[in-house]
Write a protein that holds these residues in place. Structure first.
Motif, short mmCIF file in Angstrom:
data_model
loop_
_atom_site.label_atom_id
_atom_site.label_comp_id
_atom_site.label_asym_id
_atom_site.label_seq_id
_atom_site.Cartn_x
_atom_site.Cartn_y
_atom_site.Cartn_z
N ASP A 63 37.65 3.05 -42.76
CA ASP A 63 38.35 3.53 -41.57
C ASP A 63 39.31 4.67 -41.87
OD1 ASP A 63 39.32 3.33 -38.74
OD2 ASP A 63 41.16 2.76 -39.78
N GLN A 64 39.99 4.59 -43.01
CA GLN A 64 40.99 5.62 -43.30
C GLN A 64 40.36 7.00 -43.45
OE1 GLN A 64 40.21 2.90 -45.14
NE2 GLN A 64 40.83 3.13 -47.29
N ASP A 65 39.08 7.04 -43.81
CA ASP A 65 38.36 8.31 -43.87
C ASP A 65 37.69 8.63 -42.53
OD1 ASP A 65 38.95 8.48 -46.60
OD2 ASP A 65 37.17 7.33 -47.12
N ALA A 66 37.17 7.60 -41.91
CA ALA A 66 36.37 7.80 -40.70
C ALA A 66 37.19 8.21 -39.49
CB ALA A 66 35.59 6.52 -40.40
N ALA A 67 38.34 7.59 -39.30
CA ALA A 67 39.11 7.83 -38.07
C ALA A 67 39.49 9.31 -37.90
CB ALA A 67 40.35 6.94 -38.04
N PRO A 68 40.08 9.95 -38.90
CA PRO A 68 40.41 11.37 -38.71
C PRO A 68 39.17 12.25 -38.59
CG PRO A 68 40.92 10.67 -40.97
CD PRO A 68 40.61 9.44 -40.18
N LYS A 69 38.12 11.89 -39.31
CA LYS A 69 36.89 12.68 -39.25
C LYS A 69 36.25 12.60 -37.85
CE LYS A 69 34.43 12.18 -42.91
NZ LYS A 69 33.43 11.71 -43.91
N ALA A 70 36.22 11.39 -37.31
CA ALA A 70 35.66 11.22 -35.97
C ALA A 70 36.49 11.97 -34.94
CB ALA A 70 35.60 9.74 -35.62
N ALA A 71 37.81 11.98 -35.12
CA ALA A 71 38.68 12.71 -34.19
C ALA A 71 38.40 14.21 -34.25
CB ALA A 71 40.14 12.43 -34.52
N GLN A 72 38.19 14.73 -35.46
CA GLN A 72 37.90 16.16 -35.62
C GLN A 72 36.55 16.54 -35.03
OE1 GLN A 72 38.73 17.71 -39.70
NE2 GLN A 72 39.70 15.73 -40.02
N CYS A 73 35.67 15.55 -34.91
CA CYS A 73 34.31 15.82 -34.43
C CYS A 73 34.06 15.21 -33.05
CB CYS A 73 33.30 15.27 -35.42
SG CYS A 73 33.37 16.01 -37.05
N SER A 74 35.13 14.92 -32.32
CA SER A 74 34.98 14.20 -31.05
C SER A 74 34.24 15.00 -29.98
CB SER A 74 36.36 13.79 -30.52
OG SER A 74 37.17 14.93 -30.30
N ASP A 75 34.14 16.31 -30.18
CA ASP A 75 33.44 17.14 -29.21
C ASP A 75 31.93 17.16 -29.43
OD1 ASP A 75 34.22 18.51 -31.67
OD2 ASP A 75 33.26 20.30 -30.80
N LEU A 76 31.47 16.55 -30.51
CA LEU A 76 30.04 16.59 -30.86
C LEU A 76 29.29 15.41 -30.25
CD1 LEU A 76 30.36 17.51 -34.64
CD2 LEU A 76 29.89 19.06 -32.72
N PRO A 77 28.00 15.61 -29.91
CA PRO A 77 27.21 14.54 -29.29
C PRO A 77 26.67 13.57 -30.35
CG PRO A 77 25.86 16.50 -29.50
CD PRO A 77 27.24 16.88 -30.00
N LEU A 78 27.58 12.83 -30.98
CA LEU A 78 27.21 11.96 -32.09
C LEU A 78 27.38 10.49 -31.74
CD1 LEU A 78 28.97 13.90 -34.98
CD2 LEU A 78 26.50 13.80 -34.55
N ILE A 79 26.59 9.65 -32.37
CA ILE A 79 26.75 8.20 -32.31
C ILE A 79 27.27 7.77 -33.66
CG2 ILE A 79 25.56 5.98 -32.08
CD1 ILE A 79 23.57 7.42 -30.22
N TRP A 80 28.46 7.15 -33.67
CA TRP A 80 29.12 6.77 -34.91
C TRP A 80 28.86 5.30 -35.23
CZ3 TRP A 80 32.02 10.05 -38.08
CH2 TRP A 80 32.24 11.34 -37.57
N HIS A 81 28.41 5.05 -36.44
CA HIS A 81 28.16 3.70 -36.92
C HIS A 81 29.18 3.36 -38.00
CE1 HIS A 81 23.91 3.43 -35.29
NE2 HIS A 81 24.13 4.73 -35.23
#
Length: 242
Positions: A63-81
């Motif tokens: 999570d400590q890596d994923a949370a900021p990365k997902a926030a930076q990429c929140s505009d992309l049409p991605l499904i996060w697992h």
């Protein structure tokens, strides 16, 4: 950046060829298998390049890596697992960005995920992680790499299916390093398919089977996996974590 984009495109093409070949050998249609690119330890810039190249499913395990990365990429049409072992104190953060948690292995985690999914007004997909290094008779309830024993799958699946805010999507496993299936990836994945068949008798919509990584995705596809989680074969050998 252009060189990195070319590298990722070439790697994706090679992985695509492997999946297509494995599907053809198994008599399956290529669209039956979804590629999830595991982007752990790699920067958001790589995630953006992958999205440009057509990747829609990405996975993280910390999570400590994923949370900021997902926030930076929140505009992309991605499904996060989320695919890592998940502690309950990280659940609120994970629910904010993950669309699917593949590593559900205990009722306490289900309760926490349900509470936070409801709070966030989201429906969260969940997979039961199955530990195939903990078969009946060895006295364990969980495996060395997380997951519930095959005997515990049905009860945990029912708990997820009955939890508000959660959706039971299916099963996940990691090829075991010890136990009866050590070094026998194809047999391990076939065992997972047997468990999946039993699960679908009571939960027909829980038909997702996540199995196989860079080294053994071919065996997973042959066994019937619907999703493969590939990191190294797409992104390269991972840098050491500090």
């Amino acid at each position: 950046m252009t060189d990195r984009r070319t590298e990722l495109a070439d790697n994706l093409a090679r992985v695509e060829e492997r999946i297509s070949t494995a599907c053809a050998k198994a008599g399956r249609k290529r669209e039956e298998v979804t590629l999830i690119v595991v982007t752990k330890t790699y920067p958001a810039s790589d995630v953006r390049l992958l999205a440009e190249l057509g990747v829609r499913h990405v996975a993280e395990n910390r999570d400590q890596d994923a949370a900021p990365k997902a926030a930076q990429c929140s505009d992309l049409p991605l499904i996060w697992h989320f695919v890592g072992q998940l502690q309950t104190n990280k659940v609120r953060s994970v629910v904010n960005y993950a669309d699917v948690v593949q590593s559900v292995d205990r009722p306490k985690l289900v309760t926490a995920l349900s509470k936070e999914a409801v709070r966030a007004g989201r429906e969260l997909g969940c997979l039961v992680q199955v530990a195939l290094d903990a078969e009946p008779g060895d006295g364990r309830e969980t495996g060395d790499r997380g997951g519930v024993t095959p005997a515990g799958v049905a009860a945990l699946a029912d708990t997820i299916a009955n939890a508000e805010g959660l959706r039971l999507d299916g099963l996940m496993t990691v090829a075991p390093l010890v136990g009866p299936y050590a070094g026998r990836q194809r047999a391990a994945f076939e065992r997972l398919m047997e468990i999946s068949s039993g699960l679908r008798a009571n939960h027909p919509a829980a038909n997702m089977v996540s199995a196989g990584m860079s080294a053994d995705l071919d065996e997973a596809v042959a066994a019937g996996a619907t999703h493969v989680r590939v990191g190294t074969a797409v992104l390269g050998v991972r840098p050491q974590l500090g």
